[in-house]
Design an enzyme around this catalytic site. Structure first.
Site, PDB file in Angstrom:
ATOM      1  N   GLY A 231       0.787  -1.237   0.000  1.00 28.97           N
ATOM      2  CA  GLY A 231       0.000   0.000   0.000  1.00 28.97           C
ATOM      3  C   GLY A 231       0.813   1.278   0.000  1.00 28.97           C
ATOM      4  O   GLY A 231       0.261   2.376   0.118  1.00 28.97           O
ATOM      5  N   GLN A 232       2.135   1.152  -0.170  1.00 26.53           N
ATOM      6  CA  GLN A 232       2.949   2.363  -0.213  1.00 26.53           C
ATOM      7  C   GLN A 232       2.587   3.163  -1.461  1.00 26.53           C
ATOM      8  O   GLN A 232       2.106   2.606  -2.449  1.00 26.53           O
ATOM      9  CB  GLN A 232       4.450   2.018  -0.263  1.00 26.53           C
ATOM     10  CG  GLN A 232       4.957   1.243   0.923  1.00 26.53           C
ATOM     11  CD  GLN A 232       4.894  -0.266   0.661  1.00 26.53           C
ATOM     12  OE1 GLN A 232       4.105  -0.742  -0.137  1.00 26.53           O
ATOM     13  NE2 GLN A 232       5.738  -1.004   1.367  1.00 26.53           N
ATOM     14  N   GLN A 233       2.875   4.440  -1.383  1.00 28.75           N
ATOM     15  CA  GLN A 233       2.524   5.363  -2.483  1.00 28.75           C
ATOM     16  C   GLN A 233       2.868   4.787  -3.865  1.00 28.75           C
ATOM     17  O   GLN A 233       2.031   4.791  -4.758  1.00 28.75           O
ATOM     18  CB  GLN A 233       3.266   6.671  -2.277  1.00 28.75           C
ATOM     19  CG  GLN A 233       2.663   7.823  -3.042  1.00 28.75           C
ATOM     20  CD  GLN A 233       1.824   8.705  -2.133  1.00 28.75           C
ATOM     21  OE1 GLN A 233       2.236   8.967  -1.015  1.00 28.75           O
ATOM     22  NE2 GLN A 233       0.673   9.133  -2.589  1.00 28.75           N
TER      23      GLN A 233
END
Ligand code: G3D
Ligand code: MG
Length: 173
Positions: A67-69
């Site tokens: 879910g990191q950018q």
């Protein structure tokens, strides 16, 4: 789309994509579903995938996507052939709730998951100040943004497993 089963096998299978901001608890939930156990998670680089046998003749393939950018830009690549979306929210992280909601709204517009059922997992209910399911429903504008599909908001705690087994998933609201 829908459930898959082959001529030779009576086992039905469905693809579930699990999305949400980094640190929402996706990988912890996946391990809980799979092993009913706690795992020390490390930030997911890329994705994890696991088969979960819910009954003898029914298997869920769960895709846990980072879910990191940077990873959010490639979420759309995981959506083809999706039968259900699980969107995980850290209910205690009020600072990033708006960010999480924006990503949620954006992903719902994707053609591949048009009308695909959605379960929002309002995770980390054990933490003080965590927003409850009603509040997450309101903040995420569920009634508006999911008016074209079945949806459900489930409060849970991935650590204890509370709320991770729900019989009423995908109820039309
Ligand atoms: P992600 O896969 O969505 O990025 P992880 O998130 O599963 O890696 O979890 C991120 C952190 O949140 C982990 O803690 C994990 O133990 C914690 N966590 C997950 N679910 C819950 C929950 O329901 N309650 C609480 N209190 N914590 C939770 P660390 O400390 O390893 O970063
Ligand atoms: Mg992870």
């Amino acid at each position: 789309m829908g459930l898959q089963s082959t001529k030779h096998s009576k086992v039905k299978q469905a693809n579930i994509v699990m999305l949400g901001l980094d640190s929402a608890g996706k990988s912890t939930l996946l391990y809980k579903f799979k092993y009913n156990d706690d795992f020390l998670t490390i930030p997911t680089i890329g994705f994890n995938v696991d088969m979960i046998e819910t009954r003898k003749d029914f298997t869920l393939t769960v895709w846990d996507v980072g879910g990191q950018q940077k990873m959010r830009q490639v979420w759309c690549n995981f959506l083809e052939n999706t039968d259900g979306l699980m969107y995980v929210v850290d209910s205690s992280d009020k600072w990033r709730l708006e960010e999480s909601k924006k990503e949620f709204e954006f992903i719902l517009k994707n053609e591949y998951i048009k009308r695909v059922p959605v379960v929002v997992l309002a995770n980390k209910q054990d933490l003080p100040g965590a927003l409850n399911a009603e509040e997450i429903t309101r903040r995420f504008n569920m009634k508006k943004y999911c008016s074209d599909r079945n949806w459900y908001v489930q409060p849970c705690c991935a650590i204890t497993g509370e709320g991770t087994i729900c019989k009423n998933k995908f109820i039309k609201q």
